[in-house]
Design an enzyme around this catalytic site. Structure first.
Site, PDB file in Angstrom:
ATOM      1  N   ASP A 179       0.880  -1.181  -0.336  1.00 11.36           N
ATOM      2  CA  ASP A 179       0.036  -0.065  -0.220  1.00 11.36           C
ATOM      3  C   ASP A 179       0.693   1.250  -0.302  1.00 11.36           C
ATOM      4  O   ASP A 179       1.650   0.808   0.337  1.00 11.36           O
ATOM      5  CB  ASP A 179      -0.897  -0.047   1.104  1.00 11.36           C
ATOM      6  CG  ASP A 179      -2.246   0.789   0.942  1.00 11.36           C
ATOM      7  OD1 ASP A 179      -3.383  -0.036   1.041  1.00 11.36           O
ATOM      8  OD2 ASP A 179      -1.883   2.393   1.099  1.00 11.36           O
ATOM      9  N   ASN A 238      -5.992  -3.682  -6.690  1.00  7.60           N
ATOM     10  CA  ASN A 238      -6.855  -3.089  -5.792  1.00  7.60           C
ATOM     11  C   ASN A 238      -7.223  -1.718  -5.774  1.00  7.60           C
ATOM     12  O   ASN A 238      -7.784  -1.213  -5.723  1.00  7.60           O
ATOM     13  CB  ASN A 238      -6.943  -3.892  -4.860  1.00  7.60           C
ATOM     14  CG  ASN A 238      -8.093  -3.238  -3.535  1.00  7.60           C
ATOM     15  OD1 ASN A 238      -9.072  -3.130  -4.235  1.00  7.60           O
ATOM     16  ND2 ASN A 238      -7.390  -2.577  -3.054  1.00  7.60           N
ATOM     17  N   TYR A 287     -13.327   8.541 -13.325  1.00  5.74           N
ATOM     18  CA  TYR A 287     -13.140   7.816 -12.404  1.00  5.74           C
ATOM     19  C   TYR A 287     -13.736   7.131 -13.382  1.00  5.74           C
ATOM     20  O   TYR A 287     -13.278   4.594 -13.585  1.00  5.74           O
ATOM     21  CB  TYR A 287     -13.614   7.393 -11.404  1.00  5.74           C
ATOM     22  CG  TYR A 287     -14.039   6.359 -10.575  1.00  5.74           C
ATOM     23  CD1 TYR A 287     -13.311   5.664  -9.976  1.00  5.74           C
ATOM     24  CD2 TYR A 287     -15.267   5.235 -10.708  1.00  5.74           C
ATOM     25  CE1 TYR A 287     -13.167   4.561  -9.033  1.00  5.74           C
ATOM     26  CE2 TYR A 287     -15.174   4.254  -9.881  1.00  5.74           C
ATOM     27  CZ  TYR A 287     -14.337   3.840  -8.962  1.00  5.74           C
ATOM     28  OH  TYR A 287     -14.373   2.931  -8.118  1.00  5.74           O
TER      29      TYR A 287
HETATM   30  N1  LIG Z   1     -15.768   1.472  -2.036  1.00  7.81           N
HETATM   31  C1  LIG Z   1     -16.331   1.085  -3.408  1.00  7.81           C
HETATM   32  O1  LIG Z   1     -17.472   1.876  -2.766  1.00  7.81           O
HETATM   33  C2  LIG Z   1     -15.739   0.664  -4.613  1.00  7.81           C
HETATM   34  C3  LIG Z   1     -16.860   0.231  -5.703  1.00  7.81           C
HETATM   35  C4  LIG Z   1     -16.308   0.033  -6.601  1.00  7.81           C
HETATM   36  C5  LIG Z   1     -15.357  -0.184  -6.923  1.00  7.81           C
HETATM   37  N2  LIG Z   1     -13.783   0.345  -6.571  1.00  7.81           N
HETATM   38  C6  LIG Z   1     -12.859  -0.042  -6.121  1.00  7.81           C
HETATM   39  O2  LIG Z   1     -11.929  -1.301  -5.276  1.00  7.81           O
HETATM   40  C7  LIG Z   1     -10.995  -0.281  -4.923  1.00  7.81           C
HETATM   41  C8  LIG Z   1     -10.709  -0.536  -3.299  1.00  7.81           C
HETATM   42  O3  LIG Z   1     -11.412   0.082  -3.541  1.00  7.81           O
HETATM   43  P1  LIG Z   1     -11.748   0.921  -1.328  1.00  7.81           P
HETATM   44  O4  LIG Z   1     -13.459   1.433  -1.667  1.00  7.81           O
HETATM   45  O5  LIG Z   1     -11.297  -0.681  -0.161  1.00  7.81           O
HETATM   46  O6  LIG Z   1     -10.947   1.681  -1.207  1.00  7.81           O
HETATM   47  P2  LIG Z   1      -9.770   2.490   0.044  1.00  7.81           P
HETATM   48  O7  LIG Z   1      -9.600   3.744   0.306  1.00  7.81           O
HETATM   49  O8  LIG Z   1     -10.732   1.823   1.433  1.00  7.81           O
HETATM   50  O9  LIG Z   1      -9.017   1.885  -0.012  1.00  7.81           O
HETATM   51  C9  LIG Z   1      -8.085   2.126  -1.311  1.00  7.81           C
HETATM   52  C10 LIG Z   1      -6.335   1.368  -0.928  1.00  7.81           C
HETATM   53  O10 LIG Z   1      -5.932   2.437  -2.310  1.00  7.81           O
HETATM   54  C11 LIG Z   1      -4.512   2.403  -0.825  1.00  7.81           C
HETATM   55  N3  LIG Z   1      -4.209   3.944  -2.542  1.00  7.81           N
HETATM   56  C12 LIG Z   1      -4.368   4.647  -2.580  1.00  7.81           C
HETATM   57  N4  LIG Z   1      -3.606   5.294  -3.754  1.00  7.81           N
HETATM   58  C13 LIG Z   1      -2.662   4.087  -4.356  1.00  7.81           C
HETATM   59  C14 LIG Z   1      -1.407   4.134  -4.477  1.00  7.81           C
HETATM   60  N5  LIG Z   1      -1.051   5.482  -5.755  1.00  7.81           N
HETATM   61  N6  LIG Z   1      -1.104   3.094  -4.413  1.00  7.81           N
HETATM   62  C15 LIG Z   1      -0.821   2.667  -4.203  1.00  7.81           C
HETATM   63  N7  LIG Z   1      -2.013   2.008  -2.623  1.00  7.81           N
HETATM   64  C16 LIG Z   1      -2.612   3.374  -2.595  1.00  7.81           C
HETATM   65  C17 LIG Z   1      -5.118   3.901  -0.513  1.00  7.81           C
HETATM   66  O11 LIG Z   1      -4.030   3.707   0.745  1.00  7.81           O
HETATM   67  C18 LIG Z   1      -6.169   2.488   0.351  1.00  7.81           C
HETATM   68  O12 LIG Z   1      -5.054   1.637   1.776  1.00  7.81           O
HETATM   69  C19 LIG Z   1     -10.786   0.533  -5.612  1.00  7.81           C
HETATM   70  O13 LIG Z   1      -9.842   0.481  -6.691  1.00  7.81           O
HETATM   71  C20 LIG Z   1     -12.201   1.002  -6.383  1.00  7.81           C
HETATM   72  O14 LIG Z   1     -12.025   1.804  -7.457  1.00  7.81           O
HETATM   73  C21 LIG Z   1     -15.076   0.901  -5.225  1.00  7.81           C
END
Ligand SMILES: NC(=O)c1ccc[n+]([C@@H]2O[C@H](COP(=O)([O-])OP(=O)(O)OC[C@H]3O[C@@H](n4cnc5c(N)ncnc54)[C@H](O)[C@@H]3O)[C@@H](O)[C@H]2O)c1
Length: 252
Positions: free
Chosen positions: A36, A89, A159
């Site tokens: 991360d 992810n 996005y």
């Molecule tokens: N939460 C939702 O509703 C949702 C819906 C569809 C898709 N997603 C996708 O799921 C994935 C995870 O999302 P989440 O909801 O767990 O978000 P989150 O914000 O809880 O976690 C995201 C993680 O990615 C890390 N991160 C951010 N930028 C980074 C970088 N440049 N390099 C490495 N790590 C980095 C952050 O530190 C964090 O730990 C994402 O790709 C998001 O687009 C989320």
């Protein structure tokens, strides 16, 4: 367990969906490198895995930096004796401005940030991970896309475009490496109750929940269950596929 003697690398493993996936893969027996941009968060995930008797390492990885992917893959191979599973992810839903705007009004810095993390980050990951999976005789890559990989909502242009791109990369890589036993699939979460969504207020969250026929947000665990299945040999004939996990969002 389905992932005994397997090793996995998960990006964005410090929070939300990535953390749940790292824990699920470890529960199934995989050794996990939790990566991360937030080192403390990655360490916390690795510690949680170790607390339940699993094997894990943590490291900093900014997915925008190709060299850091190469180093993370090398560390997993060194520590675990090979790499079999990778989960791309890490992702962001807004840029530096935090704004949601119609397409022609998107700030260039926001565009560059979203595409750098979500799209370039996935490509750089695949580019570093695939050679290691080939060297292990094959494996499984899971890319976390979104329902926005196949649909759109207002004011989410960067996005939506970046997640459509993640699905394109998934399909392209699946075709390129199908005969070499590297499977590549994408998951399309609906709106999931993670810190990404916690930044919205209660009324907005209730409205968002209502966009899903099930009338609720999903949990990170519900995404992790599919990721663990795709990572395992139970999904041995599955590649290039896109699986929504969205409480019915895409059919409503
Ligand atoms: N939460 C939702 O509703 C949702 C819906 C569809 C898709 N997603 C996708 O799921 C994935 C995870 O999302 P989440 O909801 O767990 O978000 P989150 O914000 O809880 O976690 C995201 C993680 O990615 C890390 N991160 C951010 N930028 C980074 C970088 N440049 N390099 C490495 N790590 C980095 C952050 O530190 C964090 O730990 C994402 O790709 C998001 O687009 C989320």
């Amino acid at each position: 367990m389905s992932l005994d003697n397997r090793s996995a690398l998960v990006t964005g493993a410090g929070s939300g969906i990535g953390r749940a996936i790292a824990l699920a893969l470890a529960r199934e027996g995989a050794s996990v490198l939790a990566a991360d941009i937030d080192e403390a968060a990655a360490r916390d995930t690795a510690a949680s895995i170790e607390a339940t008797g699993g094997r894990a390492l943590a490291r900093v990885l900014d997915v925008r930096q190709p060299q850091q992917h190469t180093e993370a893959v090398a560390e997993a191979v060194r520590a675990f004796g090979g790499l079999h599973i990778a989960v791309n992810n890490a992702g962001v839903s807004t840029g530096p401005s935090g704004a949601y705007r119609a397409l022609a009004d998107i700030d260039l810095d926001d565009w560059r940030h979203l595409t750098a993390v979500n799209l370039d980050g996935t490509f750089f990951g695949l580019r570093a991970q695939i050679p290691a999976l080939l060297a292990s005789g094959g494996g499984s890559i899971v890319n976390i896309a979104s329902v926005m990989a196949v649909s759109a909502r207002a004011n989410l242009g960067a996005y939506v475009a970046s997640k459509h791109g993640v699905l394109g990369l998934t399909r392209a890589a699946a075709v390129d490496y199908a005969q070499q036993k590297v499977r590549v699939n994408a998951i399309g979460p609906g709106y999931i109750d993670t810190p990404m969504l916690a930044r919205k207020d209660a009324i907005a969250r209730e409205g968002i929940a209502g966009w899903h026929p099930m009338g609720r947000l999903g949990s990170a665990q519900e995404i992790a269950e599919l990721a663990a299945w795709l990572a395992s040999e139970r999904a041995s004939f599955v590649t290039g596929a896109f699986y929504p996990v969205d409480g019915g969002y895409l059919v409503s």
